[in-house]
Design a protein around this motif. Sequence first.
Motif, PDB file in Angstrom:
ATOM      1  N   LEU A 727       0.857  -1.181   0.000  1.00 44.85           N
ATOM      2  CA  LEU A 727       0.000   0.000   0.000  1.00 44.85           C
ATOM      3  C   LEU A 727       0.892   1.229   0.000  1.00 44.85           C
ATOM      4  O   LEU A 727       1.987   1.208   0.571  1.00 44.85           O
ATOM      5  CB  LEU A 727      -0.907   0.024   1.233  1.00 44.85           C
ATOM      6  CG  LEU A 727      -1.867  -1.156   1.404  1.00 44.85           C
ATOM      7  CD1 LEU A 727      -2.613  -1.027   2.731  1.00 44.85           C
ATOM      8  CD2 LEU A 727      -2.848  -1.223   0.248  1.00 44.85           C
ATOM      9  N   HIS A 728       0.441   2.302  -0.612  1.00 43.65           N
ATOM     10  CA  HIS A 728       1.228   3.528  -0.604  1.00 43.65           C
ATOM     11  C   HIS A 728       0.385   4.688  -0.076  1.00 43.65           C
ATOM     12  O   HIS A 728      -0.832   4.756  -0.314  1.00 43.65           O
ATOM     13  CB  HIS A 728       1.783   3.848  -1.998  1.00 43.65           C
ATOM     14  CG  HIS A 728       0.725   4.072  -3.042  1.00 43.65           C
ATOM     15  ND1 HIS A 728       0.140   5.292  -3.286  1.00 43.65           N
ATOM     16  CD2 HIS A 728       0.141   3.203  -3.911  1.00 43.65           C
ATOM     17  CE1 HIS A 728      -0.755   5.184  -4.249  1.00 43.65           C
ATOM     18  NE2 HIS A 728      -0.782   3.919  -4.649  1.00 43.65           N
ATOM     19  N   PHE A 729       1.054   5.580   0.629  1.00 42.06           N
ATOM     20  CA  PHE A 729       0.427   6.739   1.255  1.00 42.06           C
ATOM     21  C   PHE A 729       1.302   7.961   1.005  1.00 42.06           C
ATOM     22  O   PHE A 729       2.457   7.842   0.582  1.00 42.06           O
ATOM     23  CB  PHE A 729       0.252   6.504   2.759  1.00 42.06           C
ATOM     24  CG  PHE A 729      -0.709   5.403   3.108  1.00 42.06           C
ATOM     25  CD1 PHE A 729      -2.051   5.678   3.293  1.00 42.06           C
ATOM     26  CD2 PHE A 729      -0.272   4.097   3.235  1.00 42.06           C
ATOM     27  CE1 PHE A 729      -2.946   4.664   3.608  1.00 42.06           C
ATOM     28  CE2 PHE A 729      -1.155   3.079   3.549  1.00 42.06           C
ATOM     29  CZ  PHE A 729      -2.497   3.368   3.738  1.00 42.06           C
ATOM     30  N   ASN A 756      10.030   4.663   3.896  1.00 41.93           N
ATOM     31  CA  ASN A 756       9.894   5.970   3.257  1.00 41.93           C
ATOM     32  C   ASN A 756      11.304   6.500   2.984  1.00 41.93           C
ATOM     33  O   ASN A 756      12.173   6.460   3.864  1.00 41.93           O
ATOM     34  CB  ASN A 756       9.123   6.935   4.158  1.00 41.93           C
ATOM     35  CG  ASN A 756       8.389   8.012   3.383  1.00 41.93           C
ATOM     36  OD1 ASN A 756       7.417   8.572   3.864  1.00 41.93           O
ATOM     37  ND2 ASN A 756       8.828   8.321   2.176  1.00 41.93           N
ATOM     38  N   LEU A 757      11.545   6.974   1.763  1.00 42.39           N
ATOM     39  CA  LEU A 757      12.880   7.358   1.342  1.00 42.39           C
ATOM     40  C   LEU A 757      12.967   8.849   1.067  1.00 42.39           C
ATOM     41  O   LEU A 757      11.973   9.497   0.715  1.00 42.39           O
ATOM     42  CB  LEU A 757      13.282   6.595   0.067  1.00 42.39           C
ATOM     43  CG  LEU A 757      13.229   5.065   0.120  1.00 42.39           C
ATOM     44  CD1 LEU A 757      13.562   4.483  -1.241  1.00 42.39           C
ATOM     45  CD2 LEU A 757      14.181   4.534   1.181  1.00 42.39           C
ATOM     46  N   PHE A 840       5.584   3.562   1.720  1.00 39.69           N
ATOM     47  CA  PHE A 840       5.188   2.231   1.272  1.00 39.69           C
ATOM     48  C   PHE A 840       4.989   1.332   2.494  1.00 39.69           C
ATOM     49  O   PHE A 840       5.878   1.225   3.340  1.00 39.69           O
ATOM     50  CB  PHE A 840       6.243   1.632   0.338  1.00 39.69           C
ATOM     51  CG  PHE A 840       6.406   2.393  -0.949  1.00 39.69           C
ATOM     52  CD1 PHE A 840       5.555   2.152  -2.017  1.00 39.69           C
ATOM     53  CD2 PHE A 840       7.388   3.364  -1.084  1.00 39.69           C
ATOM     54  CE1 PHE A 840       5.686   2.853  -3.194  1.00 39.69           C
ATOM     55  CE2 PHE A 840       7.536   4.067  -2.260  1.00 39.69           C
ATOM     56  CZ  PHE A 840       6.677   3.818  -3.325  1.00 39.69           C
ATOM     57  N   VAL A 841       3.842   0.693   2.551  1.00 37.65           N
ATOM     58  CA  VAL A 841       3.508  -0.218   3.641  1.00 37.65           C
ATOM     59  C   VAL A 841       3.426  -1.629   3.072  1.00 37.65           C
ATOM     60  O   VAL A 841       2.702  -1.878   2.109  1.00 37.65           O
ATOM     61  CB  VAL A 841       2.171   0.167   4.304  1.00 37.65           C
ATOM     62  CG1 VAL A 841       1.827  -0.820   5.414  1.00 37.65           C
ATOM     63  CG2 VAL A 841       2.240   1.587   4.845  1.00 37.65           C
ATOM     64  N   GLY A 842       4.196  -2.541   3.651  1.00 37.14           N
ATOM     65  CA  GLY A 842       4.194  -3.934   3.212  1.00 37.14           C
ATOM     66  C   GLY A 842       5.296  -4.286   2.255  1.00 37.14           C
ATOM     67  O   GLY A 842       5.456  -5.461   1.902  1.00 37.14           O
ATOM     68  N   PHE A 852       6.436  -7.929   2.929  1.00 39.45           N
ATOM     69  CA  PHE A 852       5.860  -8.560   4.111  1.00 39.45           C
ATOM     70  C   PHE A 852       4.662  -9.404   3.722  1.00 39.45           C
ATOM     71  O   PHE A 852       3.822  -8.993   2.920  1.00 39.45           O
ATOM     72  CB  PHE A 852       5.447  -7.487   5.112  1.00 39.45           C
ATOM     73  CG  PHE A 852       4.714  -8.005   6.316  1.00 39.45           C
ATOM     74  CD1 PHE A 852       5.395  -8.726   7.292  1.00 39.45           C
ATOM     75  CD2 PHE A 852       3.360  -7.780   6.467  1.00 39.45           C
ATOM     76  CE1 PHE A 852       4.723  -9.206   8.411  1.00 39.45           C
ATOM     77  CE2 PHE A 852       2.682  -8.251   7.581  1.00 39.45           C
ATOM     78  CZ  PHE A 852       3.366  -8.970   8.543  1.00 39.45           C
ATOM     79  N   LEU A 853       4.580 -10.587   4.290  1.00 38.43           N
ATOM     80  CA  LEU A 853       3.443 -11.479   4.112  1.00 38.43           C
ATOM     81  C   LEU A 853       2.739 -11.624   5.452  1.00 38.43           C
ATOM     82  O   LEU A 853       3.334 -12.098   6.420  1.00 38.43           O
ATOM     83  CB  LEU A 853       3.892 -12.853   3.614  1.00 38.43           C
ATOM     84  CG  LEU A 853       4.337 -12.950   2.148  1.00 38.43           C
ATOM     85  CD1 LEU A 853       4.934 -14.322   1.882  1.00 38.43           C
ATOM     86  CD2 LEU A 853       3.162 -12.687   1.224  1.00 38.43           C
TER      87      LEU A 853
END
Length: 1131
Positions: A727-729, A756-757, A840-842, A852-853
């Motif tokens: 997921l992105h935020f 986050n970069l 980015f999440v996951g 990530f799973l």
Amino acid sequence: MATPLPYSAFSASSVVSSAGGWVPLNSDRYQWLQIDLKARKQITAIATQGRYSSSDWTKQYRFLYSDTGSNWRAYCQDGNIWTFAANRNSDRSVRHDLQYSIVARFLRFIPMDWSEEGRIGLRVEVYGCSYWSDVISFDGQGVISYRFRAKKMKILKDLISLKFKTTKGDGVLLHGEGQQGDYLTLELKRAKLLLQINLGSNQYGSILGHTAVSSGSLLDDDHWHSVVIERYRRNVNFTLDQHTQSFRTNGEFDHLDLDYEISFGGIVSSSKPSSAGGDHFVGCMEEIFYNGNNITNLVRRKKTDTSSFVRALTNSNLIYTQNKKKIYLLVMSERNLMFRTWNPNGLLLFTPLLYGGVEVSLTEGKVTVHIYVTQKQNTRVDISSGSGLNDGQWHSVHLLALESFAMLTINGDETSSVRATIPIQIHTGGSYYFGGYFPRTTLSPTQRSFQGCMQLIHVDDQLVDLQAVEQGAPGTFENIGLNMCAIIDRCVPNHCEHGGRCSQTWDTFSCACEGTGYTGATCHTPVHEQSCEAYKHLGKTSDMYWIDPDGSGPLEPFKVNCNMTGHYDSPNSTWISSVLSSLLLQLNTITSSAEHCEQHVAYGCRMSRLLNTPGNCGSPYTWWVGRGNEKHFYWGGSGPGVQKCACGIERNCTDPKYFCNCDADQRQWREDSGVLMYKDHLPVSHMVVGDTSRPGSEAKLTVGPLRCQGDRDYWNTASFNTPASYLHFPTFQGETSADISFYFKTSSTYGVFLENLGSSDFIRLELKSPTAVSFSFDVGNGPVELTVRSPTPLNNDKWHKVEAERNIKEAVLQLDRRYREVRLAPPQGHTRLQLYSQLFVGRSMTLGQRGFLGCVRSLKMNGVTLDLEERARVTPGVKPGCSGHCSSYGVHCQNGGKCVEKYNGYSCDCSLTAFDGPFCTEDVGGYFETGTLVRYDLMSDSGSLSLKEDKGLLGPLTTEANLTQEELTFSFSTSNAPSVLVYISSRTQDYLAVVLRHNGKLTMPVQSGHKYNTPGFVGCLSRVQFNRVAPLKAALRSGISSTASVQGVLVESNCGASPLTIPPMSAAYDPWHPESGKGLGALLANTAKVPLSKAPSPHTAPRAPVMAAHCSPRVMVKYRGHISLCCSVSQ
């Protein structure tokens, strides 16, 4: 610069060679290279290089600047005197773009580290542009008065800017006022800048417009400071040296009404009632702009009213002590000086005498003089004065020593003077040590060093020539900086959040968080949970709790009533009650995250109409204001857009022609009440009642507490099904303070939770191994990684909580509220986390990192919960929600309760237990009076041995009529004996009974063909369960469909759940007369009837018993061919 500078523009502490670059005589930290730009320039970047084709270069340096060449200021960044990284060889140049531009004529470079292979070597380039400005000098008498074209100005928008420098901590920079009480004042108070503004107050005092905001500190340093004030209506931006504060003025007015003029440098004498006092400004100003008018240009052209500006400021000699090691200034010679520091302790002056010595020290914030006498016998005379002198302000110390006494005066205040008689004469001469004393002698001062600044050092009314000392005569110095004061206020801006109190020393600051509701190095981490839901899953019971819905966000925590009994619509209900006095922003946060909210309202009336229904008769007389300050014209029991009351919806109003009882306008008291349930409109913030002015009109308004159920943020979950899913935020904004918390559940061995970069900065949280979680980041000082390990595997498909925080003091990583690692921030370095990419999440966007799973839940960043479910609904490879909550939380369902999975959580099914509550831990029991019994028929009408299966509450026992195994458990408290506690009968003559005998012992006769006849039970019974039946719970819970019936008075109570006693009562009733013969029945009985009015409260303290039998926590009876009983009896 645009053109090279001549050779004469360069000077240095010493020079060995200038061929190919500057090389000083010695390689130490006392060397410097100075550049005279011949005029003030605006500097934006600097670059350095080593000496040409050599082993000489500078690895680190500090950068100073000045307008005069004698009062230096160090370039600061991120709250510290900045050390620039320079060269690693003699060839490559290293350029630094300054974080903020500076304006100066003189520049000085001080090497801090250099080549191990050679010496200090340096070549310098400076980048910038020309700078020109009119400078106005204020002598404390003159004032600039800018008069408006109109006599009165009604100003909606302001833009004011200026630059100033001064050595005086108090003075008015600008002032304007009006006859109606409006004013605008900018002034220095104790070297801080204070902006006061009032857009209008009324004469009754109900509207108070005064607003005051303070900014900056130590502004009397004789260096330029920039101020910008931007105002539009009540919104103000107040900027001092790149630090901006935004605020809204008090009151309700938008215009600033000023009369005639605005003044700079002081307040013009006026008879206006609102005129305020204040010292005139002493110092310099430039670039004064007022709403587009260049005031300095008008002064130069003599287009405005000015006074004389004739006295230029003089620069004082300064000493800056840099560290706590070997710090002293030695000069050969009445003693006085000025100092400023943040440290409570330090040595100001020490001079050894022939028979003793004199020490002037700062001790716990006050000046102390120790006069040592070693002649004949060792004695010491102590004098002290002042307090709180470690406040960063300049303070003067004057020590006068005559033949027989000494007198100490602080800040020239005669009331502070302290006088003491001394046994020896103190003569001028010898050596004076300022700021430190390290020679090994028999007489040593109590303090050894000083961190701070000194100036205007006098010995016998003679000013010490520090320039001569710098050249080596008539004294020496070590580890000090001359002609500069590098004091930094580390509490401005205040990095202590949420009202934390900042205190500091010369090197660092600390935050006191007591009473704020937050903890941590900067008071950033919330102490309280985010909701009642969170408390419930920590095992807390119903009570008042502090909650903090936005975590580390700006809203303060507040107290609510958390009701966790589960007696509401859902067995998983958690309700929050609050009062109207709570801040609306806090309540809005609750309603936003809650699953359901409601608020009860009631309007009692007598000749007072409510909604004025039907609607064609005019506007409603009463309305309420809810969330978003919107008016609403519906009432409790109705809904948005329906201008009706509950009786209008149900069509049962007193007068059917109206939609509200009160709209009938009757003389009798009526009421319209109901529950407001549209949570987007709640809470109710205001009520307006209109129809009460007629004779005989009366109204009574009641607004109940806001009650909210559930917490969607707590269960907001997303499932990541493939290593490539994410997921992105938007970019995470956490420059100086960042916290991240979430729950995760996985069976995978590793994976990145989020990343986050920036260009070089980054922040990342990941599962490093089956037992380790890491938190890594880079703010410009190099990567930092914290790792926390668990003794048990984390990939066990159970929920685990991760909490990470980074601020300018430290970084913290915590796992499952137990395992923790803390890493302190470096004493100097970059502190701002600058990120540019999406969050980015996951998954990680860095090569070599695996996604990530598993499931991530309740992801909160700086107090904001990210809506994972909403984003997951439109993202391939990610699903909203997560199954398997019971694997983590099922252990909370106790006493045989069954964990039931829900989309956004779980619940405990207590239907097959004798307990109740969200976790099946609350006793269900009753108080049995004389004559009370409960009957439960186990056989259905058809004769089959079964139990009702209504709503899944009860399940079948067996289809066999001949039971060979039973389990009976219960808890009781009584003072009556003998009595029967439980009796189970059958269609045949078989029965099972639990009997309390005269001697307090329990027996359990199990016979065939015999009826047991004993008086009924008087006392408390609780937790009654026979196999899978809870007969007492079925009788007490009206929502449970069962064959239970009650004879007599049964009062619900848990008094049987603990060893409480019940007063003795008479027994004269035979409970064993069978009335139905339908089969097996569980019977709990008393022996006499008591009127309902005499029924004691289950919470009333009982009288002292004659004899009591207690079974705690419970009696367990099992029949599998044998009998077991457990009970304790007290007399």
